[in-house]
Write a protein that holds these residues in place. Sequence first.
Motif, PDB file in Angstrom:
ATOM      1  N   ILE A 179      -7.745  -2.188   1.982  1.00 29.20           N
ATOM      2  CA  ILE A 179      -6.966  -2.379   0.458  1.00 29.20           C
ATOM      3  C   ILE A 179      -5.561  -3.002   1.221  1.00 29.20           C
ATOM      4  N   GLU A 180      -4.567  -3.042   0.489  1.00 29.35           N
ATOM      5  CA  GLU A 180      -3.477  -3.759   0.668  1.00 29.35           C
ATOM      6  C   GLU A 180      -2.672  -2.566   1.077  1.00 29.35           C
ATOM      7  N   LEU A 181      -1.714  -2.988   1.900  1.00 27.32           N
ATOM      8  CA  LEU A 181      -0.830  -2.155   2.833  1.00 27.32           C
ATOM      9  C   LEU A 181       0.348  -2.136   2.343  1.00 27.32           C
ATOM     10  N   LEU A 210     -11.511   6.128  -6.098  1.00 28.45           N
ATOM     11  CA  LEU A 210     -10.300   5.425  -7.314  1.00 28.45           C
ATOM     12  C   LEU A 210     -10.781   3.942  -7.843  1.00 28.45           C
ATOM     13  N   HIS A 211     -11.337   3.547  -7.286  1.00 33.28           N
ATOM     14  CA  HIS A 211     -12.121   2.032  -7.426  1.00 33.28           C
ATOM     15  C   HIS A 211     -12.548   1.696  -8.541  1.00 33.28           C
ATOM     16  N   ALA A 212     -13.391   3.101  -8.733  1.00 33.71           N
ATOM     17  CA  ALA A 212     -14.239   3.877 -10.231  1.00 33.71           C
ATOM     18  C   ALA A 212     -13.598   4.352 -10.566  1.00 33.71           C
ATOM     19  N   GLN A 213     -12.347   4.239 -11.000  1.00 35.06           N
ATOM     20  CA  GLN A 213     -11.424   4.608 -11.693  1.00 35.06           C
ATOM     21  C   GLN A 213     -10.974   3.621 -12.492  1.00 35.06           C
ATOM     22  N   GLN A 214     -11.115   2.609 -11.673  1.00 32.04           N
ATOM     23  CA  GLN A 214     -10.081   1.782 -11.991  1.00 32.04           C
ATOM     24  C   GLN A 214      -8.221   1.786 -11.992  1.00 32.04           C
ATOM     25  N   ILE A 215      -8.206   2.543 -10.868  1.00 27.33           N
ATOM     26  CA  ILE A 215      -6.747   2.906 -10.216  1.00 27.33           C
ATOM     27  C   ILE A 215      -6.568   1.729  -9.372  1.00 27.33           C
ATOM     28  N   GLU A 216      -5.345   1.319  -9.337  1.00 27.87           N
ATOM     29  CA  GLU A 216      -4.635   0.377  -8.585  1.00 27.87           C
ATOM     30  C   GLU A 216      -4.814   1.481  -7.184  1.00 27.87           C
ATOM     31  N   THR A 217      -4.672   0.917  -5.864  1.00 26.93           N
ATOM     32  CA  THR A 217      -4.653   2.070  -4.609  1.00 26.93           C
ATOM     33  C   THR A 217      -3.963   0.596  -3.240  1.00 26.93           C
ATOM     34  N   GLN A 218      -2.528   1.218  -2.780  1.00 26.21           N
ATOM     35  CA  GLN A 218      -2.601   0.302  -1.724  1.00 26.21           C
ATOM     36  C   GLN A 218      -2.246   1.771  -0.519  1.00 26.21           C
ATOM     37  N   LEU A 219      -1.818   1.742   0.535  1.00 24.47           N
ATOM     38  CA  LEU A 219      -1.665   2.509   1.422  1.00 24.47           C
ATOM     39  C   LEU A 219      -0.746   2.450   2.420  1.00 24.47           C
ATOM     40  N   ILE A 220      -0.405   4.030   2.763  1.00 21.32           N
ATOM     41  CA  ILE A 220       0.583   4.125   4.113  1.00 21.32           C
ATOM     42  C   ILE A 220       0.122   4.370   4.796  1.00 21.32           C
ATOM     43  N   ILE A 221       0.714   3.692   6.043  1.00 22.41           N
ATOM     44  CA  ILE A 221      -0.903   4.366   7.594  1.00 22.41           C
ATOM     45  C   ILE A 221       0.201   5.424   7.963  1.00 22.41           C
ATOM     46  N   ASN A 222       0.568   6.592   7.716  1.00 29.65           N
ATOM     47  CA  ASN A 222       1.872   7.492   8.393  1.00 29.65           C
ATOM     48  C   ASN A 222       1.577   8.136   9.756  1.00 29.65           C
ATOM     49  N   ARG A 223       2.135   8.568  10.914  1.00 34.55           N
ATOM     50  CA  ARG A 223       2.328   8.343  11.968  1.00 34.55           C
ATOM     51  C   ARG A 223       1.642   7.895  12.850  1.00 34.55           C
ATOM     52  N   LEU A 224       2.303   6.582  13.157  1.00 36.96           N
ATOM     53  CA  LEU A 224       1.420   5.587  13.857  1.00 36.96           C
ATOM     54  C   LEU A 224       2.141   6.464  14.545  1.00 36.96           C
ATOM     55  N   ASN A 225       1.975   5.670  16.351  1.00 35.77           N
ATOM     56  CA  ASN A 225       2.484   6.086  17.887  1.00 35.77           C
ATOM     57  C   ASN A 225       2.348   4.675  18.205  1.00 35.77           C
ATOM     58  N   ALA A 226       3.443   4.016  18.607  1.00 34.15           N
ATOM     59  CA  ALA A 226       3.654   2.883  18.862  1.00 34.15           C
ATOM     60  C   ALA A 226       3.057   2.355  20.522  1.00 34.15           C
ATOM     61  N   GLU A 227       3.148   3.937  20.844  1.00 36.03           N
ATOM     62  CA  GLU A 227       2.775   3.167  22.092  1.00 36.03           C
ATOM     63  C   GLU A 227       1.727   3.793  22.500  1.00 36.03           C
ATOM     64  N   ILE A 253     -11.041   5.702  -1.788  1.00 36.52           N
ATOM     65  CA  ILE A 253     -10.542   4.676  -2.229  1.00 36.52           C
ATOM     66  C   ILE A 253     -11.463   4.162  -3.355  1.00 36.52           C
ATOM     67  N   GLY A 254     -12.526   4.452  -2.731  1.00 37.14           N
ATOM     68  CA  GLY A 254     -14.386   4.366  -3.547  1.00 37.14           C
ATOM     69  C   GLY A 254     -14.123   4.910  -4.868  1.00 37.14           C
ATOM     70  N   ALA A 307      -2.854   4.969  -6.958  1.00 36.64           N
ATOM     71  CA  ALA A 307      -2.673   5.626  -6.004  1.00 36.64           C
ATOM     72  C   ALA A 307      -2.094   4.991  -5.155  1.00 36.64           C
ATOM     73  N   VAL A 308      -1.266   5.834  -4.103  1.00 36.61           N
ATOM     74  CA  VAL A 308      -1.227   5.369  -3.277  1.00 36.61           C
ATOM     75  C   VAL A 308      -1.316   7.196  -2.032  1.00 36.61           C
ATOM     76  N   ILE A 309      -2.325   6.202  -1.567  1.00 39.55           N
ATOM     77  CA  ILE A 309      -3.053   6.788  -0.182  1.00 39.55           C
ATOM     78  C   ILE A 309      -2.579   6.626   1.194  1.00 39.55           C
ATOM     79  N   VAL A 310      -1.977   8.270   1.702  1.00 39.78           N
ATOM     80  CA  VAL A 310      -1.975   8.068   2.927  1.00 39.78           C
ATOM     81  C   VAL A 310      -2.977   8.704   4.177  1.00 39.78           C
ATOM     82  N   THR A 311      -2.818   7.882   5.014  1.00 41.16           N
ATOM     83  CA  THR A 311      -3.418   8.622   6.112  1.00 41.16           C
ATOM     84  C   THR A 311      -3.298   8.171   7.302  1.00 41.16           C
TER      85      THR A 311
END
Lengths: 270, 92
Positions: free
Chosen positions: A196-198, A160-177, A157-158, A139-143
């Motif tokens: 969680i792994e990024l 998916l972990h219960a179902q033993q699906i590996e998860t990674q994270l995408i941080i979307n719409r990060l505003n650097a300023e 994430i909780g 799974a790719v989790i988008v936040t």
Amino acid sequence: MDGRAIVITSGKGGVGKTTVTANLGSVLAQNGCKVCMIDADIGLRNLDVVLGLENRIVYHLVDVIAGRCRLKQALIRDKRNENLYLLPASQSDDKNAVEPEQMRQLCQDLKKEFDYTLIDCPAGIEQGFRNAVAGANQAVIVTTPEVSAIRDADRIIGLLHAQQIETQLIINRLNAELVRRGDMLDQQDVIDILAIELLGIVPEDQGIVISTNKGNPAAFSEEYEASKAFWRIGRRLRGEIVPIPNFSENGSLWSRLGKKLSDTFRRTGL
Amino acid sequence: MTAIAEMVRKWFGKGDDGDSKNIAKDRLRLVLVHDRSMLPPETLDALRSELIEVVSRYFEVDNATLSMDVQRTRESWALMVNLPLRRARSAS
């Protein structure tokens, strides 16, 4: 050959699942992988318009599951890249028209044909979510870096972990300023909280709005910062080690001062 | 003077704003502690019987009197257990 089925999910709506699915699919296809994207948001389909394929739908996911057509008849080949396919959602049925076991079987079938099956998950944690994750290996989790999106991501994430699906994270719409100013959570904050792994960070970019307006995913043009981010994420998904740029770096006092001065001069026309 | 201070403040983006991310972080931490502590009833029942089992090795207890509660304050979350004891078990 067995491909991978990856569900793109978030819990909260409007954080960019569909955009991420469309762009990751576009990147992977341009990298030479055979990709099928499934719109699992039955009743509220959107992946087709983001991809600009809305006029080519004949059959959809529920038709395939109900046996009203063959899988191949429902797959829409992308007009820009011949490796890229879409299995659209039905717009008239509801989430209960599909059972998790049927999705599992569908993903099995697709994994035989495609290197990547990307499943665009609906918002929420009910039947639509259960269907979308049923056939996924990972799974790719988008936040987005906001409290509401992160809270929902934690819940997902909780589950998916219960179902033993590996998860990674995408941080979307990060505003650097905003991050530099201390008014937005940075990547380290989000990872610390979610543990969680990024997989990657997509900066906020007007190019996403423009490309969605046109029905042409940003990943098909090179000029946008967000496209570059999606290309990096695509390479990471394929196992390459690609550094994640640090958007929270402050820079030295002098470089910041210099930037502020030049910004001010530009604004005032000096 | 105030004009210059204002300019410096704007340049460096510090002033009224500039720290809301720490507020967000603290609030999230608290709310997630809560979310993550929500256990399904089966799990709570299991916790209850295991607690009684452990304490019973050392004390005679009345199973029916155990009360369990998750209490929230601004700073923390705590599992409050109240289990009246009858007497200690002998060392043997």
